[in-house]
Design an enzyme around this catalytic site. Structure first.
Site, PDB file in Angstrom:
ATOM      1  N   ASP A 257     -18.941 -10.228   9.557  1.00  0.00           N
ATOM      2  CA  ASP A 257     -17.760 -10.759   8.847  1.00  0.00           C
ATOM      3  C   ASP A 257     -17.922 -10.487   7.488  1.00  0.00           C
ATOM      4  OD1 ASP A 257     -15.230 -11.851   8.124  1.00  0.00           O
ATOM      5  OD2 ASP A 257     -16.203 -13.848   8.063  1.00  0.00           O
ATOM      6  N   SER A 258     -17.004 -10.760   6.478  1.00  0.00           N
ATOM      7  CA  SER A 258     -17.249 -10.422   4.965  1.00  0.00           C
ATOM      8  C   SER A 258     -17.979 -11.650   4.367  1.00  0.00           C
ATOM      9  CB  SER A 258     -15.787 -10.195   4.454  1.00  0.00           C
ATOM     10  OG  SER A 258     -15.289 -11.300   4.623  1.00  0.00           O
TER      11      SER A 258
ATOM     12  N   TYR B 220     -13.259  -9.231   1.854  1.00  0.00           N
ATOM     13  CA  TYR B 220     -12.601  -7.806   1.960  1.00  0.00           C
ATOM     14  C   TYR B 220     -11.473  -7.923   2.052  1.00  0.00           C
ATOM     15  CZ  TYR B 220     -17.038  -6.662   4.305  1.00  0.00           C
ATOM     16  OH  TYR B 220     -18.272  -6.358   4.656  1.00  0.00           O
ATOM     17  N   GLY B 221     -10.452  -9.160   2.008  1.00  0.00           N
ATOM     18  CA  GLY B 221      -9.090  -8.906   1.958  1.00  0.00           C
ATOM     19  C   GLY B 221      -8.345  -8.668   0.726  1.00  0.00           C
TER      20      GLY B 221
ATOM     21  N   CYS C 151     -13.519 -10.389  11.641  1.00  0.00           N
ATOM     22  CA  CYS C 151     -13.024 -10.311  10.128  1.00  0.00           C
ATOM     23  C   CYS C 151     -11.489  -9.822  10.500  1.00  0.00           C
ATOM     24  CB  CYS C 151     -13.469  -9.558   9.288  1.00  0.00           C
ATOM     25  SG  CYS C 151     -12.724  -9.262   7.737  1.00  0.00           S
TER      26      CYS C 151
ATOM     27  N   THR D 114      -9.210  -8.940   8.149  1.00  0.00           N
ATOM     28  CA  THR D 114      -9.015  -7.693   7.504  1.00  0.00           C
ATOM     29  C   THR D 114      -9.457  -6.330   8.200  1.00  0.00           C
ATOM     30  OG1 THR D 114      -8.517  -9.154   5.535  1.00  0.00           O
ATOM     31  CG2 THR D 114      -9.010  -6.855   5.045  1.00  0.00           C
TER      32      THR D 114
ATOM     33  N   GLU E  35     -15.387 -20.895   1.456  1.00  0.00           N
ATOM     34  CA  GLU E  35     -16.638 -20.675   1.339  1.00  0.00           C
ATOM     35  C   GLU E  35     -17.486 -21.490   0.226  1.00  0.00           C
ATOM     36  OE1 GLU E  35     -18.642 -17.486   2.112  1.00  0.00           O
ATOM     37  OE2 GLU E  35     -17.306 -16.662   3.455  1.00  0.00           O
TER      38      GLU E  35
ATOM     39  N   CYS F 106      -7.363 -15.488  10.095  1.00  0.00           N
ATOM     40  CA  CYS F 106      -8.839 -14.868   9.363  1.00  0.00           C
ATOM     41  C   CYS F 106      -9.821 -16.032  10.083  1.00  0.00           C
ATOM     42  CB  CYS F 106      -8.565 -15.076   7.847  1.00  0.00           C
ATOM     43  SG  CYS F 106     -10.090 -15.066   6.748  1.00  0.00           S
ATOM     44  N   THR F 107     -10.982 -15.611  10.226  1.00  0.00           N
ATOM     45  CA  THR F 107     -11.935 -16.440  10.880  1.00  0.00           C
ATOM     46  C   THR F 107     -12.410 -17.615   9.969  1.00  0.00           C
ATOM     47  OG1 THR F 107     -13.677 -14.598  10.438  1.00  0.00           O
ATOM     48  CG2 THR F 107     -12.650 -14.787  12.854  1.00  0.00           C
ATOM     49  N   HIS F 108     -11.988 -17.475   8.688  1.00  0.00           N
ATOM     50  CA  HIS F 108     -12.285 -18.534   7.797  1.00  0.00           C
ATOM     51  C   HIS F 108     -11.381 -19.825   8.188  1.00  0.00           C
ATOM     52  CE1 HIS F 108     -14.652 -15.560   5.474  1.00  0.00           C
ATOM     53  NE2 HIS F 108     -15.293 -16.610   4.930  1.00  0.00           N
TER      54      HIS F 108
END
Length: 269
Positions: free
Chosen positions: A10-11, A42-43, A73, A75, A152, A184-186
């Site tokens: 992932d980013s 990345y988005g 990710c 994106t 994050e 988004c996996t976040h």
């Protein structure tokens, strides 16, 4: 049987929500995780830059004799999945199709909301797959660029997160969507905040969880499951500062990261 590890990237840290679900559903599988923390997010990047990053991430993971790669990710899955599937002779799974498919399956009104990074939303990937699966579905999407930095930095349930979520999600709530893809996996780390805005009657789709279910069935179908009873290994790599990875990563996994985390130079790949 295939005891080689699964590769996940992932980013940043968000892909660990996918790893958490893999650990739960496939406890015998070893995992190698790469978080591109030096180039997150990345988005907001161009498609060309995202594609370059994804190729580098995959080339790094291939050093570990991986049997399957998950692009955890939204994106990267939206922009580069087809390109890398054609370029590499290994199963590569994105998070878009499993999440979109589940949204179609559980929506009762056909009104489906999609939130994600600008890159994911602008790609139209979720809308395209939903329309293929359910032509009569109505989709409503919203880019949420501040969600990734909030997560994050550990701001998932405070007043700042609530105010930002309220700003982003208000238009989707007004459309009376009954299902919302957290694209988004976040974003699953913001689930309680999102649910507080949208209401508990709106079904939230976690791309990491849906992808883990999809991968499990794929491994069963291809007879590629790891051997039962084998103690799995977990390896973690990042492209920038490692100091906060174990702390924040433990929040994503909902368990302590006891393994050492290694920093690598992703530009070499």
């Amino acid at each position: 049987m295939d005891n080689r590890p699964i590769g996940v990237f992932d980013s940043g840290l968000g892909g660990l929500t996918s790893v958490k679900e893999l650990m739960r559903r496939l406890p015998q599988e070893s995992i190698v995780y790469f978080g591109d923390t030096g180039r997150v997010p990345y988005g907001t990047r161009s498609d060309e830059t995202i594609t370059k990053y994804v190729f580098q991430d995959i080339r790094f993971l291939l050093n570990f004799d991986i049997k399957l790669i998950i692009i955890a990710c939204g994106t990267a899955s939206s922009v580069a999945l087809e390109k890398v599937q054609q370029a590499f002779n290994i199963p590569i799974i994105g998070v878009v199709y499993p999440a979109a498919s589940q949204a179609v399956n559980i929506s009762t009104t056909g009104k489906i909301g999609i939130i994600g990074t600008p890159g994911t939303i602008n790609s139209g990937s979720y809308i395209r797959i939903i329309k293929e699966l359910a032509p009569d579905a109505k989709t409503f999407s919203k880019a949420c660029p501040l969600f990734v930095p909030l997560v994050e930095n550990g701001y998932t349930m405070n007043e700042v997160a609530r105010l930002v979520a309220q700003e982003y999600l208000g238009p989707l709530k007004d459309k009376c969507v009954d299902t919302l893809i957290m694209g988004c996996t976040h974003y699953p780390l913001l689930k309680n905040t999102i649910e507080g805005i949208m209401g508990k009657e709106v079904r939230l789709i976690d791309p990491g969880a849906e992808t883990a279910k999809y991968v499990k069935q794929l491994l069963i179908d291809k007879n590629m499951l790891g051997q039962s009873g084998i103690v799995p290994t977990y390896k973690y790599f990042v492209s920038d500062c490692i100091e906060n990875f174990s702390r924040l990563g433990s929040l994503f996994l909902e368990k302590e990261i006891t393994q050492s985390v290694e920093k690598i130079d992703i530009e070499k790949y």
